[in-house]
Design an enzyme around this catalytic site. Structure first.
Site, PDB file in Angstrom:
ATOM      1  N   LYS A 111      -6.024   2.775  -9.601  1.00  0.00           N
ATOM      2  CA  LYS A 111      -6.023   3.755  -8.250  1.00  0.00           C
ATOM      3  C   LYS A 111      -6.221   5.302  -8.760  1.00  0.00           C
ATOM      4  O   LYS A 111      -6.860   6.121  -8.241  1.00  0.00           O
ATOM      5  CB  LYS A 111      -4.735   4.012  -8.021  1.00  0.00           C
ATOM      6  CG  LYS A 111      -4.416   2.689  -7.370  1.00  0.00           C
ATOM      7  CD  LYS A 111      -2.870   2.446  -6.563  1.00  0.00           C
ATOM      8  CE  LYS A 111      -2.596   1.158  -5.682  1.00  0.00           C
ATOM      9  NZ  LYS A 111      -2.826   0.073  -6.641  1.00  0.00           N
TER      10      LYS A 111
HETATM   11  C1  LIG Z   1      -2.863  -1.335  -5.898  1.00  0.00           C
HETATM   12  C2  LIG Z   1      -3.439  -2.293  -6.956  1.00  0.00           C
HETATM   13  C3  LIG Z   1      -3.869  -3.529  -7.127  1.00  0.00           C
HETATM   14  C4  LIG Z   1      -4.226  -3.983  -5.612  1.00  0.00           C
HETATM   15  O1  LIG Z   1      -5.184  -3.231  -4.984  1.00  0.00           O
HETATM   16  P1  LIG Z   1      -5.758  -3.288  -3.430  1.00  0.00           P
HETATM   17  O2  LIG Z   1      -6.913  -2.182  -3.255  1.00  0.00           O
HETATM   18  O3  LIG Z   1      -4.634  -2.608  -2.780  1.00  0.00           O
HETATM   19  O4  LIG Z   1      -6.035  -4.500  -3.103  1.00  0.00           O
HETATM   20  C5  LIG Z   1      -4.162  -4.515  -8.038  1.00  0.00           C
HETATM   21  N1  LIG Z   1      -3.713  -4.066  -9.187  1.00  0.00           N
HETATM   22  C6  LIG Z   1      -3.000  -2.903  -9.566  1.00  0.00           C
HETATM   23  C7  LIG Z   1      -2.592  -2.607 -11.081  1.00  0.00           C
HETATM   24  C8  LIG Z   1      -2.754  -2.014  -8.486  1.00  0.00           C
HETATM   25  O5  LIG Z   1      -2.392  -0.821  -8.872  1.00  0.00           O
END
Ligand SMILES: *Cc1c(COP(=O)(O)O)cnc(C)c1O
Length: 491
Positions: A111
């Site tokens: 993120k």
């Molecule tokens: C947020 C997250 C996801 C999922 O990603 P999306 O874009 O919501 O599908 C997967 N793995 C981790 C470690 C995350 O923080």
């Protein structure tokens, strides 16, 4: 190119407008109404660029209304905080599979790619649109989003950020990451309840018209940092192009060869960015959607029925524990248009369920989407299989779900690139249990155990958590979220 509401294309704006608004006024999600196109020559040209340069180049075509110089400056600033020189390292993980490591940012989860960019895009958008005053970001988090948003917005002029997490509902490392957060414009609240309670509370604050009016009087406007914002989606498109260029650079593929991507999925933002890359000319054959025991998306891609009426399980990959994948709305719009999207989203909010029918389901398959599920046991098996292979690859529980899905999808025909979304050290307890078969309860001391067991070094920003001062230890009732937020905002 227009940034239109997925529910009504008569509502449109430019990229700064979409970033500033977050959600479209009719509740739709801003989405591009056409795709830029990158030629193979342009893709080849990424080979010798730095990540920040490549990202600015890709973003310039998805962010009309921002100029190239500012995008270059933003990517340079955002990605200078990543610890690996490649920003996103791409490494061979065995079985014709590569790992696209998206966890070398300040909070050790993917993120960061979007949330290091969003504040810069938002502040610039506010200037462009003449929106004076202070933007107050409120976030409900099940772990990763909250910390990444705090790091992105800390001490950003003209903004404040408040994060609500479920008390006892995040990993020990994740909790400490948030409670030790530095910065003069931040606040963190533990809420008695689960993630849904925290999220409903934040939604109620956003929907409180009287509160908004009171805040507006003192020049403050509420905004959200969650993944429905175009400014979070767009920066993620770049690393798909980047991954392809690294395989070219490593000599693993020739220009024009197709590759598959596999993505551990929750809100469907990451994998949708991959689809946007594909629509814009990146030679992608399949997009493999990986889910944990919360397999609402796997069911959807198998049957064409989306049904959120089911229990939510707590798993070892908590960032994928989700029942409503908001960004799926954008995919439906891209495939079927506004009318169908309006109809289906209406059904989702009324009945918690909708059905797309055979024709659209066939279209999804034609576009390369496939889906697989892997529960905690399967993920633990996969963590061990990768760790005990020749490559000795260490993957976190989210990535392990995707590695397992990649295996199920088959990797013989084309290179498979797996999005690796978090550092294994962020989930040390799950990792230790998977690797040793023994229960591993505890906090930061588990990082050292994992270091000893694997010989890998914990990221510095996690290793130092035990020594940092906890600044935020307030636990509040869910009924008090709004009052607590307002008191803090006006301080
Ligand atoms: C947020 C997250 C996801 C999922 O990603 P999306 O874009 O919501 O599908 C997967 N793995 C981790 C470690 C995350 O923080």
């Amino acid at each position: 190119m227009r940034y239109v509401s997925s529910r009504n294309t008569a509502i449109y704006t430019d990229a700064p407008g979409a970033v500033l608004a977050g959600l479209a006024p009719d509740g739709g999600l801003f989405t591009v109404d056409s795709y830029p196109f990158f030629t193979l020559d342009e893709i080849n040209g990424l080979i010798n660029k730095k990540y920040s340069e490549a990202a600015a180049f890709i973003l310039s075509r998805f962010m009309e209304g921002y100029d190239n110089e500012e995008l270059s400056l933003f990517t340079e600033q955002a990605y200078s905080r990543f610890s690996h020189e490649d920003t996103a390292r791409v490494v061979y993980a065995g079985e014709n599979t590569w790992s696209l490591e998206l966890f070398h940012g300040p909070t050790c989860a993917f993120k960061d790619f979007a949330l290091q960019m969003l504040p810069r895009l938002l502040v610039s958008a506010a200037k462009k649109k003449g929106a004076a005053g202070e933007t107050v970001i409120l976030v409900a988090t099940s772990g990763d989003t909250g910390k990444a948003a705090l790091e992105g917005f800390k001490d950003v002029e003209g903004t404040k950020i408040g994060v609500f997490y479920p008390d006892g509902g995040v990993s020990q490392v994740q909790r400490l990451q948030m409670t030790t957060q530095e910065g003069g414009n931040v606040n963190v609240f533990a809420v008695k309840g689960n993630f849904d309670d925290a999220q409903s509370g934040v939604k109620a604050i956003f929907n409180d018209k009287e509160l908004s009016a009171r805040l507006a009087k003192s020049g403050k406007a509420l905004s959200s940092a969650n993944s429905i914002n175009w400014g979070r989606l767009a920066p993620q498109i770049a690393y798909y192009f980047w991954a392809y260029s690294r395989l070219l650079k490593q000599g693993a593929i020739k220009l024009g060869d197709k590759v598959d991507f596999c993505v551990p999925t929750g809100n469907f933002g990451n994998i949708l960015a991959g689809y946007l890359a594909k629509k814009s000319g990146l030679p992608i054959e399949r997009l493999v959607c990986a889910s944990n025991k919360n397999d609402v998306l796997t069911d959807f891609f198998e049957s064409g029925i989306y049904d959120r009426n089911r229990p939510l399980y707590q798993t070892g990959s908590p960032s994928m524990d989700i029942l409503v994948s908001s960004n799926l709305e954008r995919l439906i719009f891209m495939l079927c248009g506004e009318e169908k999207t309006r109809e289906l989203m209406g059904k989702l909010s009324a009945d918690g369920r909708y059905e797309i029918g055979k024709e659209i389901l066939a279209k999804l398959k034609d576009e390369g989407f496939v889906a697989f599920r892997a529960d905690d046991n399967a993920a633990a098996e996969e963590i061990n299989a990768r760790w005990n292979s020749d490559e000795k690859y260490l993957c976190d529980p989210h990535t392990a779900v995707a590695m397992k899905a990649a295996r199920m999808a088959g990797t013989a025909e084309r290179p498979m690139i797996v999005a690796s979304t978090a550092s294994p050290f962020k989930f040390a307890s799950v990792m230790l249990e998977a690797l040793t078969g023994e229960k591993a309860d505890g906090g930061v001391e588990l990082l050292e155990k994992l270091e000893k067991l694997t010989g890998h070094k914990a990221p510095a920003q996690l290793a130092s958590l035990g020594e940092k001062q906890e600044r935020f230890n307030k636990v509040i009732e869910k009924e008090d979220m709004s009052a607590e937020a307002e008191r803090w905002i006006n301080k």
